[in-house]
Scaffold this motif. Structure first.
Motif, PDB file in Angstrom:
ATOM      1  N   LEU A   1      61.192 -39.633  -3.036  1.00  0.00           N
ATOM      2  CA  LEU A   1      61.814 -40.525  -3.843  1.00  0.00           C
ATOM      3  C   LEU A   1      60.698 -40.496  -5.368  1.00  0.00           C
ATOM      4  O   LEU A   1      59.915 -41.014  -4.715  1.00  0.00           O
ATOM      5  N   LEU A   2      60.734 -39.982  -6.418  1.00  0.00           N
ATOM      6  CA  LEU A   2      60.355 -39.913  -7.151  1.00  0.00           C
ATOM      7  C   LEU A   2      59.499 -40.796  -8.056  1.00  0.00           C
ATOM      8  O   LEU A   2      58.664 -41.537  -8.446  1.00  0.00           O
ATOM      9  N   PHE A   3      60.695 -41.711  -8.805  1.00  0.00           N
ATOM     10  CA  PHE A   3      61.376 -42.246  -9.678  1.00  0.00           C
ATOM     11  C   PHE A   3      62.535 -42.868  -9.927  1.00  0.00           C
ATOM     12  O   PHE A   3      63.664 -42.323  -8.756  1.00  0.00           O
ATOM     13  N   TRP A   4      63.053 -44.179 -10.068  1.00  0.00           N
ATOM     14  CA  TRP A   4      64.816 -44.509 -10.403  1.00  0.00           C
ATOM     15  C   TRP A   4      64.242 -45.465 -11.759  1.00  0.00           C
ATOM     16  O   TRP A   4      63.656 -45.865 -12.283  1.00  0.00           O
ATOM     17  N   VAL A   5      65.611 -44.907 -12.163  1.00  0.00           N
ATOM     18  CA  VAL A   5      66.446 -44.518 -13.845  1.00  0.00           C
ATOM     19  C   VAL A   5      67.244 -45.811 -13.265  1.00  0.00           C
ATOM     20  O   VAL A   5      68.241 -46.317 -12.933  1.00  0.00           O
ATOM     21  N   PRO A   6      67.404 -47.439 -14.565  1.00  0.00           N
ATOM     22  CA  PRO A   6      68.725 -48.186 -14.354  1.00  0.00           C
ATOM     23  C   PRO A   6      69.390 -47.926 -15.659  1.00  0.00           C
ATOM     24  O   PRO A   6      69.532 -46.697 -15.915  1.00  0.00           O
ATOM     25  N   PRO A   7      70.825 -48.138 -14.945  1.00  0.00           N
ATOM     26  CA  PRO A   7      71.937 -47.589 -15.199  1.00  0.00           C
ATOM     27  C   PRO A   7      72.118 -47.237 -17.052  1.00  0.00           C
ATOM     28  O   PRO A   7      72.553 -46.242 -17.352  1.00  0.00           O
ATOM     29  N   ALA A   8      71.904 -48.164 -17.755  1.00  0.00           N
ATOM     30  CA  ALA A   8      71.684 -47.762 -19.008  1.00  0.00           C
ATOM     31  C   ALA A   8      71.156 -46.951 -19.452  1.00  0.00           C
ATOM     32  O   ALA A   8      71.266 -46.045 -20.641  1.00  0.00           O
ATOM     33  N   SER A   9      70.064 -45.869 -18.974  1.00  0.00           N
ATOM     34  CA  SER A   9      69.048 -44.799 -19.488  1.00  0.00           C
ATOM     35  C   SER A   9      69.730 -43.579 -18.371  1.00  0.00           C
ATOM     36  O   SER A   9      68.560 -43.024 -18.940  1.00  0.00           O
ATOM     37  N   ARG A  10      70.667 -43.957 -18.045  1.00  0.00           N
ATOM     38  CA  ARG A  10      70.693 -42.941 -16.650  1.00  0.00           C
ATOM     39  C   ARG A  10      70.897 -41.420 -17.512  1.00  0.00           C
ATOM     40  O   ARG A  10      71.049 -40.315 -17.302  1.00  0.00           O
ATOM     41  N   LYS A  11      72.617 -41.439 -18.764  1.00  0.00           N
ATOM     42  CA  LYS A  11      72.694 -40.591 -18.930  1.00  0.00           C
ATOM     43  C   LYS A  11      72.578 -39.085 -19.447  1.00  0.00           C
ATOM     44  O   LYS A  11      71.957 -38.114 -19.038  1.00  0.00           O
ATOM     45  N   PRO A  12      71.407 -40.125 -21.132  1.00  0.00           N
ATOM     46  CA  PRO A  12      71.238 -38.755 -21.365  1.00  0.00           C
ATOM     47  C   PRO A  12      69.491 -37.993 -20.524  1.00  0.00           C
ATOM     48  O   PRO A  12      68.586 -38.334 -21.677  1.00  0.00           O
ATOM     49  N   PHE A  13      69.728 -37.921 -19.904  1.00  0.00           N
ATOM     50  CA  PHE A  13      68.352 -37.258 -19.263  1.00  0.00           C
ATOM     51  C   PHE A  13      68.115 -36.597 -19.826  1.00  0.00           C
ATOM     52  O   PHE A  13      68.533 -35.160 -19.249  1.00  0.00           O
ATOM     53  N   TYR A  14      66.795 -35.719 -19.845  1.00  0.00           N
ATOM     54  CA  TYR A  14      66.063 -34.667 -19.537  1.00  0.00           C
ATOM     55  C   TYR A  14      65.793 -34.192 -18.280  1.00  0.00           C
ATOM     56  O   TYR A  14      65.718 -34.225 -17.148  1.00  0.00           O
TER      57      TYR A  14
ATOM     58  N   VAL B   1      74.031 -54.153 -20.108  1.00  0.00           N
ATOM     59  CA  VAL B   1      74.684 -53.844 -18.533  1.00  0.00           C
ATOM     60  C   VAL B   1      73.302 -54.130 -17.459  1.00  0.00           C
ATOM     61  O   VAL B   1      72.826 -53.892 -17.632  1.00  0.00           O
ATOM     62  N   GLN B   2      74.189 -55.504 -16.838  1.00  0.00           N
ATOM     63  CA  GLN B   2      73.801 -55.274 -15.503  1.00  0.00           C
ATOM     64  C   GLN B   2      73.688 -54.647 -14.581  1.00  0.00           C
ATOM     65  O   GLN B   2      72.658 -54.709 -13.625  1.00  0.00           O
ATOM     66  N   THR B   3      75.083 -55.029 -14.152  1.00  0.00           N
ATOM     67  CA  THR B   3      74.967 -53.502 -12.754  1.00  0.00           C
ATOM     68  C   THR B   3      76.490 -52.636 -13.103  1.00  0.00           C
ATOM     69  O   THR B   3      77.832 -53.133 -13.458  1.00  0.00           O
TER      70      THR B   3
END
Length: 1586
Positions: free
Chosen positions: A1542-1555, A859-861
């Motif tokens: 702004l602390l950090f940014w997460v790309p789309p593929a890594s966003r859902k199962p997030f601690y 996934v790119q976008t």
């Protein structure tokens, strides 16, 4: 008496000179009545017609023509002057506006008489000024503007008496303008006259807007009388001073007074083309081109609806088009009538001026008119994207036409807009939209809808594409330089050369005449000739240069300039002749070589750069002999180049024809410049400029917490820290590499860049100058350039890596550039070249401790914007746009690279949009809808084309353009296929009938001879386009509805997909299936598409996945594409086959890399799809999960790793899963209508599946003894089963009046509780199946969930009424009041092991802990899920809460509310797990929130990974907001701290199962972040180095 003492006519005094005025005006009127030569509309004040004798202007008001052209203008003016002077306006002392206003009521009739007297000079002026034909063109412009100002005042029907003093002064101005000497002096005193006109226009505007201005002053609490007097006096003072300056024939520095209300109107950030405006140095010499300028001026000043709005002035190069345009623009600018002057320049192609044209013109107009400024500010106030849009159709429509429609005639004077050198706007494709707008060929507001006083002047060479687009437009007037007579042209050039060579000895009329004749109408030739003669080279003389010029052999006019260029260059290069100094041939050769090199550099740059930058780059040329200063060549080329004497001005050819000459080998001979040869030098130099000029944090970015837009002073620092040559090198080195042949030295430079951290410094600069997007298409071409050459494989890999890096992280880098290092590099995949090479060089960033992607994700976008499911997606033919159709009834356009919305949603359908498609030329979109209609849309304007296509009698499910774009095919629920003419929008022939159910999909064959259709009748049909008849028998083989069909690119095959979960291939020639069905999806296959080369197929399914298949073998290619959280409705390839776009039930559109076939992360077997159900084993060591793809998987509860192989057998989603009480078996129920028992040890089925034939099993549970199972089906039945035999134990439990939603056993197994959509809870005897007592009533909506307390005395329930309730099992009565905190349905409830607490999960995405005794919430809600929570429970040791959500994620939370992860560090068995989580720890006491934990921020299960030094991050944050801020990752990927830091940014593929700080464990394992070494905030720059 001074001008300032000019008097009003005293109140009550009769006006004596009226009879004289009437006699004059009657005389003028008689002459007017005889003339029809000029039409002018006079809008004058209302007149009392009952007393015409008292109103001296009555005869003028009803006339519509100017004065007879035969009348003597001077005589008329003299009479007008005498008449006005006879009014004796200056006979009494002046009154202030205050006194005039105060005394007005005393004799209002007399006051109106005074006003009428003041207006007489204006009326007289307006009546006679149109007759002045034989005056200087500048005078025409000035007088025309004065006439417009006059009309503004005369048109006011309700003039305020406070403005009478200003009216008096205007009367004096117009009297002054009609004096004998004024008219003749206009050409020589242009600057003063221009300012008089401007000030007069300002006065008239003030009078017009006085009422609104008074109201504004009133709102501000100002004294209206005082403000009026002060403003009026300022106007009067300026006008007096200007008129006196004219009388004295002295140009004084008098500033125009402009009154503004002080409104703050924000237009900052709007795209503006710097340097594209008026050039006063390009004007015609006074006395030349007077006829054509006068003709154009007359056209500008003319009125009437039939006047053409656009003038196109065309002609060959060198004829002086631009000089004429700039002369007119400058003159109108002088008098306040210039709207905008916009100049193209082919040397500035890189500026992309064609993308900024109408936004710049709109800004210019706003700067000149307050009402336009207000309207423009309003247009962009809530649409910031309009400020920077490069879509010129939007610019025209939203920034120009609509704002101009709002001022309601506020700009009543002539407004001139000049567009110069349109032929230099780039290629034909770049100016197509501009031409179509000017020609009125687009569906937006046409140019004829501009206010009537607007005029647009275009200049260009008569190129074919410009001719084609502008021809036939009735509103465009064409003038050609070729129409100027040779005599006139020769006269003008003679005037020009005589002026330029004035004072040169031995030059007189003969020489001037010869040069004029030789020029043959080319002003550029004359300019060069004069420069050549006036500045002879050493050893020559002006007369010798003259002889050289005129002695050249006659040639065609098109070659005259080339001849001149050749002559000038020959002289500059000291070509040996008998009469000149003899340079050695070697020196001449060296000089020519330098000329070729320097001119190659100047012509070869992608955009002009100044002398300093040319030198800076030249110092890095690969050949040391070329490292000389550019001045040695350009200092003698002043006649040919700009910028030769100013080190900061870009150097470029003064005329486009000089470049044409130098690059034409046949014409230029020894001066020929081969631009291709310098490309290598420019590429090497660019890379070396970057090598020495790039550095980390080059612009001193202050903090990683702030976006670039909020960094103080950044806009000023960027041009200072990034000089022009460095900016140029960063942007254009790939272009220069592509333009040269492979070279090892250059390849080594590229390799060095990709291996050094300056690669990131380069990306940093691109982010700061907003040029990242240009690198995306350029880098693959660099990689292609390196391909096949040994030793550069690493560089090639890095090049493609950088492209992907920009695609994924580019938007974030543009937003906040520090996160290039802080966020982007850490999240790049483990195996990426960038990660392997550079991670260690930036050690103090966040670290992805686990769950990091191995390879680039597919996934790119992720595109968000639709508010309901996305049903259809398609790429435009050039791949730059994506069109989508949704159930939110809209069609939307998106940028294919960035995913940003393009324009506004296309509105018109009244129901779900089912299908969308681009026309083959990309200019139109067709859409179909449940509203039974088909619509066509214009891509450029986003407007519907004509009326909807009507004919279908049911919802339209599919639309498709034919390959030629001439036809449209549609399929409908009415069982028909229809053909339509795309141009006329009329049906072609009769509907195509044959299907016996709805038509879901249609597609044309590549040769347009056939249509294929797929239907709910499970068949595929082919149709002949020519006849509308079915071609052969239906294709049969699918066992469910055919959802989608598609032809292969070569037309030999058809791909189809179906509700039977298969994909099939068909041979078009034989009508037979090809091979076996393609199996793999676990739900309906909704969409199928071929890749452009026909080698692959992509499918999208109800199971939420997409799959790639080899079209030849039918084998899957790589793993399924995961990411959507709902079914995939539509898929499509990009035209180049590199990308796939998909639309889904989850309301999103996703763009995928079609080439990615590798696993993208640490994927778990059995978790290739979202988890749909979960259960924890009784001993707490294992999770059992059921997935959407039908698989069951055991996972280690401590590590999340799979235990054994997946349990396979179900063919549909696993809805529910449960361990038996002894943990030896697992029971599952599925959408395949079965319940299955599994042996935990072997993974094998225990017995046969329990089959369900009347409905789908929705829920089940083991009895406490494990011997029985209870099931609930969607047919509303509840059954008890023997777990060993699979047989029902008794009759179904009946009593609920609606579907049963949930079931629970009492701990001792004697009682069953059920809850229902009928809002009740019922108790049943587990042995007999009989109801126990009356239903439990109290909830006011569906009861969704229930659970027994550990002692069996209470039941807890959750409902659609958003409440939790406790019930007494013995009495059936509620215990206490409802528990209230959730804001949506309560979907799951559970007791803690000791019965003291209850946990609830809700559709509001939260989990809440409650005190079971008091019903009060304990702590704040637990948040982290991104979809409704569907199950919650306590771990068997009570220390954790386990939740599951529709988002497919299982989360394990600490049950001790108020304690965060670092409080559990001693409790957790860190040594037993690499992730630091051990679920089997004894419970700790429930505690209240601990304020001391406020600064603990962690996104990992390991407490040592917490962020250090949070003081700056949490500064000034409200006490109760600190931790909750870090609960959610924003939808755009940003994790923000307090105050939007702004602390950090997460790309789309890594966003859902997030601690988050409350989470102990997440399944599937998402990324865990180690922030312990992260440099952030103002310390972010410490991320680089040790």
């Amino acid at each position: 008496m001074s001008n300032r003492d000019s008097s009003l006519v005293t109140r009550g005094r009769s006006v004596q000179p009226r009879n004289k005025v009437c006699r004059f005006l009657r005389k003028v009127t008689k002459k007017i009545s005889r003339s029809n030569s000029r039409s002018r509309d006079h809008v004058l004040p209302n007149i009392d017609r009952e007393d015409a004798s008292a109103i001296p202007n009555i005869e003028v008001q009803d006339t519509s023509s100017g004065v007879d052209q035969c009348a003597d203008p001077q005589t008329l003016l003299r009479e007008a002057k005498d008449t006005v002077e006879g009014m004796n306006l200056l006979s009494a002392p002046a009154k202030s506006g205050v006194s005039a206003t105060q005394n007005a009521p005393a004799d209002l009739e007399a006051a109106y008489g005074v006003e009428d007297t003041y207006l007489q000079p204006l009326r007289v002026f307006d009546s006679v000024i149109g007759s002045l034909a034989d005056v200087h063109p500048y005078a025409k412009i000035a007088l025309g503007l004065l006439s417009y100002a006059c009309r503004i005042v005369l048109a006011q029907t309700d003039r305020d008496q406070a403005t009478f003093r200003l009216l008096e002064k205007l009367g004096q101005v117009y009297s002054f303008m009609m004096q004998d000497n004024t008219l003749g002096g206009i050409p020589s005193m242009q600057s003063i006259i221009g300012r008089i006109v401007q000030q007069t226009l300002e006065c008239s505007q003030f009078i017009k807007d006085y009422s609104a201005t008074k109201n504004f002053w009133l709102r501000l609490g100002k004294n209206i009388i005082s403000e009026t007097d002060n403003t009026t006096q300022k106007y009067i003072d300026v006008l007096d001073e200007l008129m006196q300056s004219f009388r004295d024939q002295v140009t004084r520095d008098v500033e125009i007074f402009v009154h503004r209300t002080g409104e703050t109107l924000d237009l900052s950030g709007m795209t503006y083309a710097e340097g594209a405006g008026l050039d006063t140095g390009k004007q015609c010499l006074p006395g030349t081109r007077t006829e054509i300028i006068s003709e154009i001026t007359d056209w500008v000043n003319s009125t009437g609806n039939d006047v053409q709005r656009v003038l196109w002035l065309s002609g060959p190069a060198g004829k002086g088009k631009s000089a004429i345009a700039h002369t007119i623009a400058n003159w109108f600018n002088d008098v306040g009538g210039l709207g905008s002057c916009y100049c193209f320049d082919h040397q500035r192609d890189a500026d992309r001026r064609y993308e900024k044209i109408f936004s710049t013109i709109a800004r210019d107009l706003a700067d000149r008119d307050p009402e336009m400024r207000r309207a423009l500010a309003e247009a962009v106030k809530d649409a910031n994207s309009l400020k920077t849009t490069v879509d010129i159709v939007q610019q025209w429509d939203k920034l120009l036409m609509k704002p101009l429609g709002k001022p309601s005639g506020s700009i009543v004077r002539p407004v001139v807009i000049v567009i110069d050198a349109l032929d230099e706007s780039g290629g034909a494709e770049t100016r197509l939209r501009i031409l179509q707008i000017l020609a009125g060929k687009l569906g937006v507001q046409r140019i004829t809808e501009l206010p009537e006083n607007f005029r647009i002047i275009i200049t260009s060479r008569p190129l074919r594409d410009i001719e084609d687009e502008l021809s036939g437009a009735q509103h465009i007037r064409r003038m050609s330089m070729d129409d100027i007579s040779s005599d006139t042209a020769e006269r003008d050039i003679r005037t020009y050369v005589s002026k330029k060579l004035e004072g040169v000895s031995d030059f007189g009329d003969r020489e001037f005449g010869t040069l004029a004749e030789k020029a043959d109408g080319l002003f550029e030739w004359a300019r060069l000739a004069c420069r050549f003669i006036k500045e002879p080279i050493l050893g020559s003389s002006p007369i010798a240069c003259f002889d050289a010029v005129v002695s050249r052999d006659p040639t065609e006019r098109s070659m005259l300039l080339y001849e001149m260029y050749n002559l000038v260059l020959t002289q500059i290069m000291h070509k040996p002749t008998p009469a000149s100094f003899q340079h050695p041939q070697k020196l001449r050769s060296a000089a020519l070589a330098s000329f070729h090199s320097v001119m190659g550099q100047i012509l070869g740059t992608a955009e002009p750069i100044p002398l300093l930058s040319l030198n800076a780059m030249r110092r890095h040329f690969p050949d040391q002999r070329d490292r000389y200063e550019v001045e040695v060549v350009v200092k003698g080329l002043g006649p040919l180049l700009s910028g030769t004497t100013d080190s900061s001005t870009p150097i470029r050819p003064l005329h486009a024809s000089f470049r044409d000459f130098l690059t034409d080998r046949e014409c230029s001979g020894e001066f020929f410049v081969d631009v291709s040869k310098v490309q290598r030098d420019l590429a090497v130099a660019s890379l070396r400029v970057m090598q020495y000029g790039l550095s980390f944090n080059i612009c001193n970015l202050k903090s990683s917490y702030t976006p670039n837009s909020e960094d103080p002073g950044l806009q000023e620092r960027v041009p200072k820290c990034i000089p022009p040559h460095l900016s140029y090198a960063c942007r254009f080195w790939p272009a220069h590499v592509q333009a040269t042949d492979f070279d090892a030295e250059l390849a080594d430079e590229i390799k060095s860049l990709f291996e050094h951290e300056r690669l990131f410094f380069w990306l940093e600069v691109l982010g700061l100058i907003n040029a990242l997007s240009g690198a995306v298409p350029a880098l693959p071409l660099v990689v292609k350039w390196l391909k096949g050459h040994t030793g550069y494989e690493g560089a090639s890999s890095a090049g493609m890596d950088v492209q992907r890096f920009i695609q994924v992280f580019g938007g974030m880098i543009l937003h906040s550039t520090p996160h290039l290092y802080v966020s982007a590099l850490p999240f790049s995949p483990v195996k990426s070249a960038l990660s392997r090479t550079f991670s260690a060089r930036f050690p103090n960033c966040l670290r992805v401790a686990s769950g990091r992607d191995i390879n680039w994700t597919a996934v790119q976008t992720v595109i968000r914007g639709h508010t309901h499911e996305v049903n259809s997606v398609s790429f435009s033919p050039n791949g730059t746009r994506i069109v989508t159709g949704s159930s939110d009834r809209t069609v939307r356009l998106w940028d294919g690279a960035t995913g940003q919305p393009v324009g506004r949603p296309l509105l018109g359908h009244t129901d779900t949009v089912t299908s969308v498609s681009f026309s083959p030329d990309g200019t139109r979109i067709v859409s179909g809808s449940f509203d039974h209609t088909v619509r066509l849309w214009d891509v450029a304007t986003w407007q519907p084309i004509g009326e909807p296509l009507l004919g279908h009698t049911g919802p339209v499910h599919s639309v498709a353009f034919s390959p030629s774009g001439s036809r449209i095919a549609t399929g409908s629920k009415d069982k028909t296929v229809r053909l339509w003419n795309a141009a006329t929008r009329k049906p072609i022939g009769e509907p195509l009938r044959g299907h016996t159910s709805r038509v879901n999909s249609v597609s044309f064959s590549p040769d347009e001879t056939r249509i294929v259709s797929g239907s709910g009748d499970e068949t595929i049909r082919l149709w002949e386009v020519a006849t509308g008849q079915s071609a052969g028998e239906p294709l049969e083989g699918h066992t469910s509805t055919v959802r989608s069909v598609s032809f292969s690119p070569d037309g030999t095959r058809i791909a189809s997909c179906s509700g039977d979960k298969t994909v099939r291939m068909w041979d078009v020639a034989t009508w037979q299936p090809i091979g076996e069905p393609l199996l793999g999806h676990t739900g309906w296959v909704n969409s199928v598409a071929f890749s452009p080369n026909g080698s692959r197929i992509v499918t999208g399914s109800e199971d939420g996945t997409m799959r790639l298949w080899d079209a030849a073998s039918g084998k899957p290619v790589g793993e399924p594409l995961l990411g959507h959280t709902g079914e995939v409705h539509s898929v499509s390839f990009s035209p180049d086959g590199t990308c796939i776009v998909s639309g889904s039930d989850d309301h999103t559109v996703r763009v995928w890399d079609a080439a990615t076939g590798q696993p993208v992360g640490e994927s778990l077997r059995g978790l290739t799809n979202s988890i749909f159900s979960v259960s924890l084993s009784p001993d707490g060591t294992r999770f059992a999960t059921g997935s959407r793809d039908g698989t069951v998987q055991l996972l280690d509860a401590a590590t999340g790793q799979p235990v054994g192989e997946p349990f396979l057998g179900h063919t549909d989603w696993v809805y529910s899963i449960s361990f038996s009480p002894d943990g030896t078996r697992i029971a599952t129920c599925s959408g395949d209508k079965t319940v299955r028992l599994w042996d935990v040890g072997t993974g094998q089925l225990v017995g046969e599946p329990f089959h369900w034939y009347t409905g789908r099993v929705c829920l089940f549970s083991f009895f406490p003894d494990g011997n029985r199972i209870v099931t609930v089906s969607d047919d509303h039945s509840v059954w008890l089963w023997d777990a060993g035999t699979g047989q029902p134990v008794c009759e179904p439990l009946r009593g609920h009046t609606n579907r049963v939603v949930s079931v629970s056993f009492s701990p001792n197994g004697t009682c069953i509780a059920t809850c229902s959509a009928d809002e009740t809870i019922r108790l049943w005897d587990a042995a007999t199946g009989q109801p126990v007592g009356e239903p439990l009533v109290g909830h006011t909506d569906e009861v969704c969930t229930l659970s027994f307390s550990p002692d069996g005395t209470r039941i807890v329930s959750g409902s659609g009424d958003n409440t939790v309730r406790l019930w007494d099992v013995g009495t059936g009565q509620p215990v206490g009041k409802p528990f209230k905190r959730h804001t949506d349905w309560v979907t799951s409830v559970s007791f803690s092991l000791d019965g003291t607490h209850i946990v609830s999960g809700s559709a509001d995405l939260t989990i809440q802990l409650w005190d079971a005794a008091t019903g009060q919430p304990v702590g704040e809600p637990l948040v982290g899920h991104t979809s409704p929570v569907n199950s919650v429970s306590f771990s068997h040791d009570g220390t954790r809460i386990i939740s599951h959500s529709i988002d497919g994620i299982v989360r394990v939370w600490y049950a001790v509310i108020g304690k965060l992860l670092h409080d559990h560090a001693e409790e957790d068995c860190s040594a037993s797990s690499p992730h630091g989580s051990c679920i089997l720890h004894p419970p700790a006491a429930i505690s209240t929130p601990n304020p001391a934990n406020i600064d603990f921020i962690s996104f990992s299960s390991n407490s040592t990974h917490a962020l250090r030094d949070t003081t700056e991050l949490l500064a000034d944050a409200p006490h109760d907001n600190c931790r909750s801020t870090f609960t959610f990752l924003r939808e755009d990927g940003w994790m923000m701290g307090p105050n939007h830091r702004l602390l950090f940014w997460v790309p789309p593929a890594s966003r859902k199962p997030f601690y988050n700080p409350w989470t102990a464990f997440v399944l599937p394992r998402g990324p865990e972040l180690d922030l312990s070494c992260m440099a952030h905030g103002t310390r972010w720059k410490h991320c680089y180095g040790s």
